[in-house]
Design a protein around this motif. Structure first.
Motif, PDB file in Angstrom:
ATOM      1  N   VAL A  40     -29.914  -7.822 -22.517  1.00  0.00           N
ATOM      2  CA  VAL A  40     -28.608  -7.438 -21.984  1.00  0.00           C
ATOM      3  C   VAL A  40     -28.659  -7.410 -20.455  1.00  0.00           C
ATOM      4  CG1 VAL A  40     -28.055  -6.023 -23.997  1.00  0.00           C
ATOM      5  CG2 VAL A  40     -29.134  -4.964 -22.003  1.00  0.00           C
ATOM      6  N   GLN A  41     -27.495  -7.520 -19.848  1.00  0.00           N
ATOM      7  CA  GLN A  41     -27.309  -7.244 -18.425  1.00  0.00           C
ATOM      8  C   GLN A  41     -26.417  -6.023 -18.311  1.00  0.00           C
ATOM      9  OE1 GLN A  41     -25.694 -10.681 -16.438  1.00  0.00           O
ATOM     10  NE2 GLN A  41     -27.711 -11.592 -16.062  1.00  0.00           N
ATOM     11  N   GLU A  42     -26.892  -5.014 -17.575  1.00  0.00           N
ATOM     12  CA  GLU A  42     -26.126  -3.780 -17.457  1.00  0.00           C
ATOM     13  C   GLU A  42     -24.994  -3.930 -16.454  1.00  0.00           C
ATOM     14  OE1 GLU A  42     -28.951  -0.736 -16.545  1.00  0.00           O
ATOM     15  OE2 GLU A  42     -29.423  -0.390 -18.659  1.00  0.00           O
ATOM     16  N   LYS A  43     -23.884  -3.275 -16.741  1.00  0.00           N
ATOM     17  CA  LYS A  43     -22.721  -3.324 -15.863  1.00  0.00           C
ATOM     18  C   LYS A  43     -22.929  -2.462 -14.624  1.00  0.00           C
ATOM     19  CE  LYS A  43     -18.697  -3.763 -17.637  1.00  0.00           C
ATOM     20  NZ  LYS A  43     -17.422  -3.559 -18.380  1.00  0.00           N
ATOM     21  N   HIS A  44     -23.633  -1.345 -14.796  1.00  0.00           N
ATOM     22  CA  HIS A  44     -23.875  -0.421 -13.692  1.00  0.00           C
ATOM     23  C   HIS A  44     -25.379  -0.312 -13.461  1.00  0.00           C
ATOM     24  CE1 HIS A  44     -19.671   0.676 -14.226  1.00  0.00           C
ATOM     25  NE2 HIS A  44     -19.927   0.901 -15.513  1.00  0.00           N
ATOM     26  N   CYS A  45     -25.843  -0.810 -12.326  1.00  0.00           N
ATOM     27  CA  CYS A  45     -27.270  -0.783 -12.023  1.00  0.00           C
ATOM     28  C   CYS A  45     -27.464  -0.852 -10.519  1.00  0.00           C
ATOM     29  CB  CYS A  45     -27.986  -1.951 -12.715  1.00  0.00           C
ATOM     30  SG  CYS A  45     -27.394  -3.577 -12.199  1.00  0.00           S
ATOM     31  N   ALA A  46     -28.704  -0.620 -10.089  1.00  0.00           N
ATOM     32  CA  ALA A  46     -29.043  -0.719  -8.674  1.00  0.00           C
ATOM     33  C   ALA A  46     -28.900  -2.171  -8.215  1.00  0.00           C
ATOM     34  CB  ALA A  46     -30.462  -0.221  -8.453  1.00  0.00           C
ATOM     35  N   PRO A  47     -28.592  -2.388  -6.936  1.00  0.00           N
ATOM     36  CA  PRO A  47     -28.377  -3.756  -6.439  1.00  0.00           C
ATOM     37  C   PRO A  47     -29.533  -4.710  -6.724  1.00  0.00           C
ATOM     38  CG  PRO A  47     -27.674  -2.153  -4.803  1.00  0.00           C
ATOM     39  CD  PRO A  47     -28.346  -1.378  -5.890  1.00  0.00           C
ATOM     40  N   GLU A  48     -30.769  -4.216  -6.648  1.00  0.00           N
ATOM     41  CA  GLU A  48     -31.916  -5.099  -6.870  1.00  0.00           C
ATOM     42  C   GLU A  48     -32.059  -5.548  -8.326  1.00  0.00           C
ATOM     43  OE1 GLU A  48     -33.605  -0.822  -6.555  1.00  0.00           O
ATOM     44  OE2 GLU A  48     -31.979  -2.034  -5.708  1.00  0.00           O
ATOM     45  N   PHE A  49     -31.313  -4.898  -9.238  1.00  0.00           N
ATOM     46  CA  PHE A  49     -31.404  -5.271 -10.647  1.00  0.00           C
ATOM     47  C   PHE A  49     -30.205  -6.073 -11.132  1.00  0.00           C
ATOM     48  CE2 PHE A  49     -33.932  -1.138 -10.889  1.00  0.00           C
ATOM     49  CZ  PHE A  49     -35.132  -1.804 -10.663  1.00  0.00           C
ATOM     50  N   VAL A  50     -29.313  -6.415 -10.238  1.00  0.00           N
ATOM     51  CA  VAL A  50     -28.145  -7.213 -10.617  1.00  0.00           C
ATOM     52  C   VAL A  50     -28.615  -8.580 -11.109  1.00  0.00           C
ATOM     53  CG1 VAL A  50     -26.054  -8.352  -9.773  1.00  0.00           C
ATOM     54  CG2 VAL A  50     -26.589  -6.013  -9.038  1.00  0.00           C
ATOM     55  N   GLY A  51     -28.124  -8.975 -12.268  1.00  0.00           N
ATOM     56  CA  GLY A  51     -28.493 -10.259 -12.842  1.00  0.00           C
ATOM     57  C   GLY A  51     -29.731 -10.232 -13.715  1.00  0.00           C
ATOM     58  N   LEU A  52     -30.410  -9.081 -13.785  1.00  0.00           N
ATOM     59  CA  LEU A  52     -31.625  -8.991 -14.605  1.00  0.00           C
ATOM     60  C   LEU A  52     -31.270  -8.902 -16.077  1.00  0.00           C
ATOM     61  CD1 LEU A  52     -34.718  -8.495 -14.925  1.00  0.00           C
ATOM     62  CD2 LEU A  52     -34.197  -6.045 -14.733  1.00  0.00           C
ATOM     63  N   TRP A  53     -31.954  -9.723 -16.890  1.00  0.00           N
ATOM     64  CA  TRP A  53     -31.847  -9.599 -18.348  1.00  0.00           C
ATOM     65  C   TRP A  53     -32.960  -8.684 -18.822  1.00  0.00           C
ATOM     66  CZ3 TRP A  53     -27.694 -11.355 -20.807  1.00  0.00           C
ATOM     67  CH2 TRP A  53     -26.934 -12.372 -20.211  1.00  0.00           C
ATOM     68  N   LYS A  54     -32.601  -7.634 -19.531  1.00  0.00           N
ATOM     69  CA  LYS A  54     -33.563  -6.603 -19.937  1.00  0.00           C
ATOM     70  C   LYS A  54     -33.357  -6.240 -21.394  1.00  0.00           C
ATOM     71  CE  LYS A  54     -32.492  -2.340 -18.804  1.00  0.00           C
ATOM     72  NZ  LYS A  54     -31.816  -1.879 -20.040  1.00  0.00           N
ATOM     73  N   LEU A  55     -34.293  -5.462 -21.919  1.00  0.00           N
ATOM     74  CA  LEU A  55     -34.171  -4.978 -23.290  1.00  0.00           C
ATOM     75  C   LEU A  55     -33.077  -3.917 -23.369  1.00  0.00           C
ATOM     76  CD1 LEU A  55     -37.936  -4.503 -24.271  1.00  0.00           C
ATOM     77  CD2 LEU A  55     -36.489  -6.515 -24.631  1.00  0.00           C
ATOM     78  N   PRO A  56     -32.390  -3.806 -24.502  1.00  0.00           N
ATOM     79  CA  PRO A  56     -31.431  -2.707 -24.671  1.00  0.00           C
ATOM     80  C   PRO A  56     -32.170  -1.362 -24.618  1.00  0.00           C
ATOM     81  CG  PRO A  56     -31.105  -4.392 -26.352  1.00  0.00           C
ATOM     82  CD  PRO A  56     -32.396  -4.711 -25.662  1.00  0.00           C
ATOM     83  N   THR A  57     -31.656  -0.440 -23.823  1.00  0.00           N
ATOM     84  CA  THR A  57     -32.295   0.869 -23.656  1.00  0.00           C
ATOM     85  C   THR A  57     -31.236   1.959 -23.646  1.00  0.00           C
ATOM     86  OG1 THR A  57     -32.194   0.730 -21.245  1.00  0.00           O
ATOM     87  CG2 THR A  57     -34.199  -0.116 -22.309  1.00  0.00           C
ATOM     88  N   GLY A  58     -31.687   3.202 -23.790  1.00  0.00           N
ATOM     89  CA  GLY A  58     -30.771   4.340 -23.719  1.00  0.00           C
ATOM     90  C   GLY A  58     -31.519   5.636 -23.961  1.00  0.00           C
ATOM     91  N   PHE A  59     -30.771   6.732 -23.931  1.00  0.00           N
ATOM     92  CA  PHE A  59     -31.356   8.055 -24.129  1.00  0.00           C
ATOM     93  C   PHE A  59     -31.122   8.552 -25.548  1.00  0.00           C
ATOM     94  CE2 PHE A  59     -30.693   8.164 -19.474  1.00  0.00           C
ATOM     95  CZ  PHE A  59     -31.996   8.454 -19.093  1.00  0.00           C
ATOM     96  N   ILE A  60     -32.085   9.321 -26.042  1.00  0.00           N
ATOM     97  CA  ILE A  60     -31.974   9.948 -27.346  1.00  0.00           C
ATOM     98  C   ILE A  60     -30.950  11.077 -27.269  1.00  0.00           C
ATOM     99  CG2 ILE A  60     -33.209  11.355 -29.058  1.00  0.00           C
ATOM    100  CD1 ILE A  60     -33.954   8.464 -29.182  1.00  0.00           C
ATOM    101  N   LEU A  61     -30.126  11.190 -28.292  1.00  0.00           N
ATOM    102  CA  LEU A  61     -29.148  12.267 -28.368  1.00  0.00           C
ATOM    103  C   LEU A  61     -29.800  13.535 -28.907  1.00  0.00           C
ATOM    104  CD1 LEU A  61     -26.131  10.294 -29.892  1.00  0.00           C
ATOM    105  CD2 LEU A  61     -26.643  10.708 -27.478  1.00  0.00           C
ATOM    106  N   GLU A  62     -29.107  14.655 -28.758  1.00  0.00           N
ATOM    107  CA  GLU A  62     -29.608  15.919 -29.292  1.00  0.00           C
ATOM    108  C   GLU A  62     -29.767  15.828 -30.804  1.00  0.00           C
ATOM    109  OE1 GLU A  62     -28.429  20.687 -29.194  1.00  0.00           O
ATOM    110  OE2 GLU A  62     -27.223  19.210 -28.136  1.00  0.00           O
ATOM    111  N   SER A  63     -30.913  16.284 -31.307  1.00  0.00           N
ATOM    112  CA  SER A  63     -31.227  16.290 -32.748  1.00  0.00           C
ATOM    113  C   SER A  63     -31.273  14.884 -33.332  1.00  0.00           C
ATOM    114  CB  SER A  63     -30.215  17.147 -33.528  1.00  0.00           C
ATOM    115  OG  SER A  63     -30.217  18.478 -33.058  1.00  0.00           O
ATOM    116  N   GLU A  64     -31.591  13.883 -32.520  1.00  0.00           N
ATOM    117  CA  GLU A  64     -31.685  12.502 -33.003  1.00  0.00           C
ATOM    118  C   GLU A  64     -33.134  12.068 -33.033  1.00  0.00           C
ATOM    119  OE1 GLU A  64     -29.212   8.412 -32.239  1.00  0.00           O
ATOM    120  OE2 GLU A  64     -30.043   9.388 -30.463  1.00  0.00           O
ATOM    121  N   GLU A  65     -33.486  11.308 -34.064  1.00  0.00           N
ATOM    122  CA  GLU A  65     -34.839  10.775 -34.185  1.00  0.00           C
ATOM    123  C   GLU A  65     -35.048   9.633 -33.193  1.00  0.00           C
ATOM    124  OE1 GLU A  65     -37.097  11.965 -36.089  1.00  0.00           O
ATOM    125  OE2 GLU A  65     -36.138  13.015 -37.746  1.00  0.00           O
ATOM    126  N   ILE A  66     -36.302   9.409 -32.825  1.00  0.00           N
ATOM    127  CA  ILE A  66     -36.620   8.294 -31.935  1.00  0.00           C
ATOM    128  C   ILE A  66     -36.215   6.976 -32.574  1.00  0.00           C
ATOM    129  CG2 ILE A  66     -38.523   7.005 -30.900  1.00  0.00           C
ATOM    130  CD1 ILE A  66     -39.965   9.691 -30.509  1.00  0.00           C
TER     131      ILE A  66
END
Length: 366
Positions: free
Chosen positions: A204-230
Motif C-alpha cells: 500500500v501507499q499511505e495517504k498521510h506520511c512524512a515527506p521522505e516516505f511519499v511514494g513508498l510501497w509498504k506492507l499494510p500496518t496498523g495498531f492493535i485495538l483494545e482487547s484485540e488479539e495480535i
C-alpha cells in the motif's frame, strides 16, 4: 442558621434563616453539638460546611486529629420555610469494592454530581479507608463529571491515564513507596506480509506520511485495538486497508523500540498471512493506493533496500516461504493463575524428526 437542639440519636433540628441561605457555624454555636461528638476522639473544635444552600447538601465535622472527621447530610423538609431542616448521620463512603491488593476501586456510576457533596464524601472516604488500612484507591471520573477533577487533585490524587470518555485517578495511602502499576508503557502495532500464488506481495501507499516516505510501497500496518488479539488485528488491518481477506499463519518477527510516541515504547509484530481473496478495495481514508507487486520490485525500492531492519524482515519472510524458517503460531490455552483463555504463540515441533536436518520445522510445513 442557629442550632437549638441535639439528640443522642445524631439528629439535630435547626431554624432556617430564609428558604435558601449559607450555612455557617461559629465556635460558640458549634459547641452546642459537642454532646454528639463527645465520644468522637475528644470532640471537635470546628465545623466546615460544604454547601451553599440549605435545601440539601452535606456538612463535615472536623476533629482534633488531621484525619478525624465525620460527615452528615441534610435536606430541608418543607416548602413554607417554617418546617425545620433535618440533619441525619449517614455512612459517608463512596461506593466501590475492594480489589485483591488491599485497595479500593470506586464505582464511577454512583459518584455524586454535586461538587460540594462529592468533596465532603471524598474526604470522609479517605479518612475511613486510611483507618481501615486500605492502600491504593482507583477513581475513574467519566467525562460528564469532569468538574470533579480539580477536587480530586486537591485531595492528593494523581493522574494515571486518560481515555476518550474518562480520566483515571489514583491515591496511595500508606507512607511507603507507591506500589500501584504505572500506565501502559507500550503501543502495539502489526504488519501483514501477504503473498499470493504468483509470488506477488500485497503493498500500500499511505495517504498521510512524512515527506521522505511519499511514494513508498509498504506492507499494510496498523495498531492493535483494545482487547484485540495480535493475529486478528493483523487480519483486520489488511482487510481495512486493502479489502483483501486473509488467514493468519504465523508471527515471524517483532521489533521493540523506545521513545516512539509520547515517550512510550513500541512493539511491532510482523505476521505472515495467506490471502483468501484477490480483489483490492482500498480504504480512501488512510490509503492512497494498494496493489499486488512482484517481490523483486518491492525489495528494490531505495528506501526498502537501504533499511537494514526491513531487509532482514524480508529475508525472514522469504525463508519462511521457502520452509527454511518457522515463526510462532497461535494456540489458545487457559492458565490456572487467572483462569482466563489466552493466546500463546509458539512452535509445534514434530518430535519424530528431531535429530534430522529439518527438525526445527513444525509439522504443518511438511
Amino acid at each position: 442558621m442557629d442550632l437549638n437542639y441535639i439528640s443522642t440519636k445524631s439528629v439535630f433540628v435547626s431554624k432556617l434563616i430564609g428558604p435558601k441561605g449559607i450555612l455557617s457555624f461559629s465556635t460558640s454555636n458549634f459547641m452546642k453539638v459537642s454532646p454528639l461528638l463527645s465520644s468522637y476522639k475528644g470532640g471537635s473544635q470546628e465545623a466546615a460546611c460544604l454547601s451553599t444552600s440549605t435545601s440539601q447538601g452535606a456538612i463535615t465535622l472536623i476533629g482534633q486529629g488531621k484525619y478525624d472527621m465525620e460527615t452528615y447530610s441534610y435536606r430541608f423538609d418543607g416548602s413554607n420555610g417554617r418546617n425545620p431542616s433535618i440533619f441525619f448521620r449517614e455512612n459517608r463512603l463512596l461506593d466501590g469494592f475492594d480489589d485483591e491488593y488491599g485497595g479500593v476501586v470506586v464505582n464511577p456510576e454512583k459518584l455524586p454530581f454535586n461538587t460540594n457533596v462529592f468533596a465532603s464524601i471524598l474526604r470522609s472516604s479517605l479518612s475511613i479507608w486510611r483507618r481501615e488500612g486500605k492502600k491504593g484507591i482507583w477513581l475513574k471520573l467519566p467525562l460528564e463529571k469532569c468538574e470533579l477533577v480539580p477536587i480530586v487533585v486537591r485531595e492528593g490524587f494523581q493522574y494515571h491515564h486518560a481515555e476518550e470518555k474518562y480520566v483515571m485517578m489514583t491515591y496511595w495511602i500508606p507512607k511507603e513507596p507507591c506500589m500501584l502499576p504505572a500506565n501502559a508503557s507500550h503501543q502495539v502495532g502489526v504488519g501483514g506480509f501477504v503473498m499470493n500464488d504468483k509470488n506477488e506481495v500485497l503493498v500500500v501507499q499511505e495517504k498521510h506520511c512524512a515527506p521522505e516516505f511519499v511514494g513508498l510501497w509498504k506492507l499494510p500496518t496498523g495498531f492493535i485495538l483494545e482487547s484485540e488479539e495480535i493475529f486478528t488485528g493483523a487480519v483486520r488491518e489488511v482487510k481495512e486497508e486493502t479489502g483483501i481477506d486473509t488467514e493468519f499463519l504465523e508471527v515471524i518477527a517483532f521489533r521493540h523500540a523506545h521513545d516512539v510516541a509520547f515517550q512510550k515504547s513500541d512493539l511491532f509484530f510482523v505476521c505472515v498471512l495467506r490471502p483468501v481473496s484477490t480483489e483490492i478495495k482500498i480504504d480512501d481514508l488512510e490509503v492512497k493506493a494498494a496493489k499486488w507487486m512482484t517481490l523483486m520490485e518491492f525489495v528494490e525500492q531505495p528506501l526498502i533496500k537501504g533499511d537494514n531492519m526491513f531487509k532482514k524482515i524480508i529475508d525472514i519472510c522469504m525463508a519462511r516461504i521457502g520452509k527454511r524458517y518457522c515463526g510462532l503460531s497461535v494456540h489458545k490455552v487457559v492458565s490456572k493463575f487467572d483462569n482466563r483463555l489466552s493466546s500463546l504463540y509458539y512452535n509445534v515441533v514434530d518430535h519424530q524428526t528431531i535429530g534430522s536436518s529439518n527438525h526445527y520445522f513444525p509439522t504443518w510445513y511438511t
